[in-house]
Design an enzyme around this catalytic site. Structure first.
Site, short mmCIF file in Angstrom:
data_model
loop_
_atom_site.label_atom_id
_atom_site.label_comp_id
_atom_site.label_asym_id
_atom_site.label_seq_id
_atom_site.Cartn_x
_atom_site.Cartn_y
_atom_site.Cartn_z
CE LYS A 176 26.25 -6.06 12.10
NZ LYS A 176 27.16 -4.84 12.57
CE1 TYR B 264 -5.14 -1.94 -1.36
CE2 TYR B 264 -2.78 -2.97 -1.15
CZ TYR B 264 -4.22 -2.81 -0.86
OH TYR B 264 -4.80 -3.69 0.24
C1 LIG Z 1 28.05 -4.83 11.50
C2 LIG Z 1 29.47 -4.57 11.82
C3 LIG Z 1 30.36 -5.07 11.28
C4 LIG Z 1 30.33 -5.68 9.90
O1 LIG Z 1 30.16 -4.64 9.02
P1 LIG Z 1 29.85 -5.03 7.43
O2 LIG Z 1 29.86 -3.47 6.97
O3 LIG Z 1 28.44 -5.39 7.16
O4 LIG Z 1 30.97 -5.49 6.79
C5 LIG Z 1 31.68 -5.20 11.76
N1 LIG Z 1 32.09 -4.47 12.77
C6 LIG Z 1 31.05 -4.01 13.63
C7 LIG Z 1 31.30 -3.37 14.98
C8 LIG Z 1 29.84 -3.85 13.09
O5 LIG Z 1 28.75 -3.41 13.98
#
Ligand SMILES: *Cc1c(COP(=O)(O)O)cnc(C)c1O
Length: 348
Positions: free
Chosen positions: A41, A248
């Site tokens: 994702k 800055y």
């Molecule tokens: C993002 C997510 C993962 C992966 O989690 P990590 O901590 O990045 O390994 C797994 N399961 C779900 C439901 C998630 O939302």
């Protein structure tokens, strides 16, 4: 050259396919007979979901997760033999588009299950075992899913990155109880840190994300290999006398005659403002600290101690996610997903 054919941008991410694959293989080995999927994702945690998916699929990963349906089209056509699932489930207004895409929803509410039931298609389902974020309540799960073809029943851990937290075992036990009553093709509970909690958390399928991309907790005492390195081009070099300030708020004051390199990289690219004064470039092994505030599109580095540089040179700006997160006062997740769209992403 057409007027819109620009040369590549002045900042690039060098992405290491071998490191990505080796991270996934560490997880796959740790879970033995369980399937090892991949959460890709947020554009593969900022590094490029399509490219990550192609490499992981070639290495044997078969099961991929994104959060939104809107992330799916960029991943098409899917590599042969893989499945893609959408962690937020599906809403009524997404349904027509969802049905045209080769992905399954991970249904998260009873209303989503009712909606999907009409399609007659298989689904995946999230059960909330104690995080109180998304998913069916354990008490309603069996009734809500009666007669549904559930390919995978999921739950998600709230505290996996703290192995001593009692909620880990409570969630595991709660999900085991639901799983005993609800038929599904497979059961899945663990993210990256959940895999490190041990075999009791692996079940049939795991969903690592951050550990694939260079951060988080790995199983068996391993450390995730950084996948991304930043390189940025020096736009300008200047000599600043002792007492001169940079950037800055004049936050950097030279204590000696200093050579300052200004590069095309800023917080709009995800080089967090929290790295002001603590981020660093590396030139021929010499650590060159960020001089003053990181700005939106530019950063300055004190290259006084580095070998001679010229305007137009590319310099390395290390981006080990956990190290930089500690320096910036952020998490590795936040730093990775903030990496912007102006980089040239170059996979090796
Ligand atoms: C993002 C997510 C993962 C992966 O989690 P990590 O901590 O990045 O390994 C797994 N399961 C779900 C439901 C998630 O939302």
């Amino acid at each position: 050259m057409s007027p819109t054919a620009f040369p590549p941008p002045q900042a690039r991410l060098l992405l290491d396919s071998a490191a990505l694959i080796a991270n996934w293989q560490d997880f796959a080995r740790a879970v033995g007979a369980a399937d090892c999927g991949a959460a890709i994702k947020a554009d593969g945690y900022g590094l490029g979901a399509r490219e990550a998916m192609a490499r992981l699929a070639a290495a044997g990963c078969r099961t991929f997760y994104v959060a939104h349906w809107q992330e799916v089209p960029a991943l098409l056509p899917l590599p042969a033999g893989v499945t893609l699932s959408v962690l937020h489930g599906v809403t009524a207004d997404e349904l027509p588009a969802a049905l045209a895409l080769p992905a399954l929803p991970v249904l998260v509410t009873a209303a989503q299950v009712a909606l999907w039931r009409q399609t007659g298609r298989p689904c995946e389902v999230m059960v909330d075992s104690g995080m109180n974020r998304l998913g069916l309540a354990p008490s309603e799960t069996a009734d809500v899913l009666a007669g549904m073809n559930v390919a995978v029943l999921h739950s998600h851990l709230a505290c996996a990155d703290n192995p001593a937290h009692p909620l880990n075992e409570r969630q595991r036990a709660c999900f085991a109880e639901v799983a005993a009553r609800v038929p599904a093709g497979a059961y899945a509970l663990a993210n990256s840190a959940g895999i490190a909690l041990g075999a009791a958390f692996h079940l049939d399928l795991v969903r690592p994300g951050i550990g694939l991309f260079g951060g988080g907790l790995m199983p068996n005492g391993r450390v995730s290999r950084p996948v991304a390195r930043i390189q940025a081009r020096i736009i300008q070099l200047r000599d600043v006398p002792a007492g001169g300030t940079v950037g800055y708020a004049a936050a950097f004051a030279a204590t000696r005659p200093s050579r300052i390199a200004t590069v095309a990289l800023g917080y709009a690219d995800g080089y967090a403002r929290g790295l002001s004064g603590v981020g660093f470039a590396e030139v021929a092994g010499v650590r060159c600290p960020a001089a003053g505030r990181i700005s939106m599109d530019l950063s300055a580095f004190d290259v006084t101690d580095a070998p001679a540089l010229a305007e137009g040179d590319w310099i390395d700006i290390p981006f080990d996610p956990e190290t930089m997160a500690t320096l910036a006062g952020r998490t590795s997740y936040e730093l990775l997903v903030a990496l912007g769209q102006r980089f040239d992403r170059v996979w090796a």
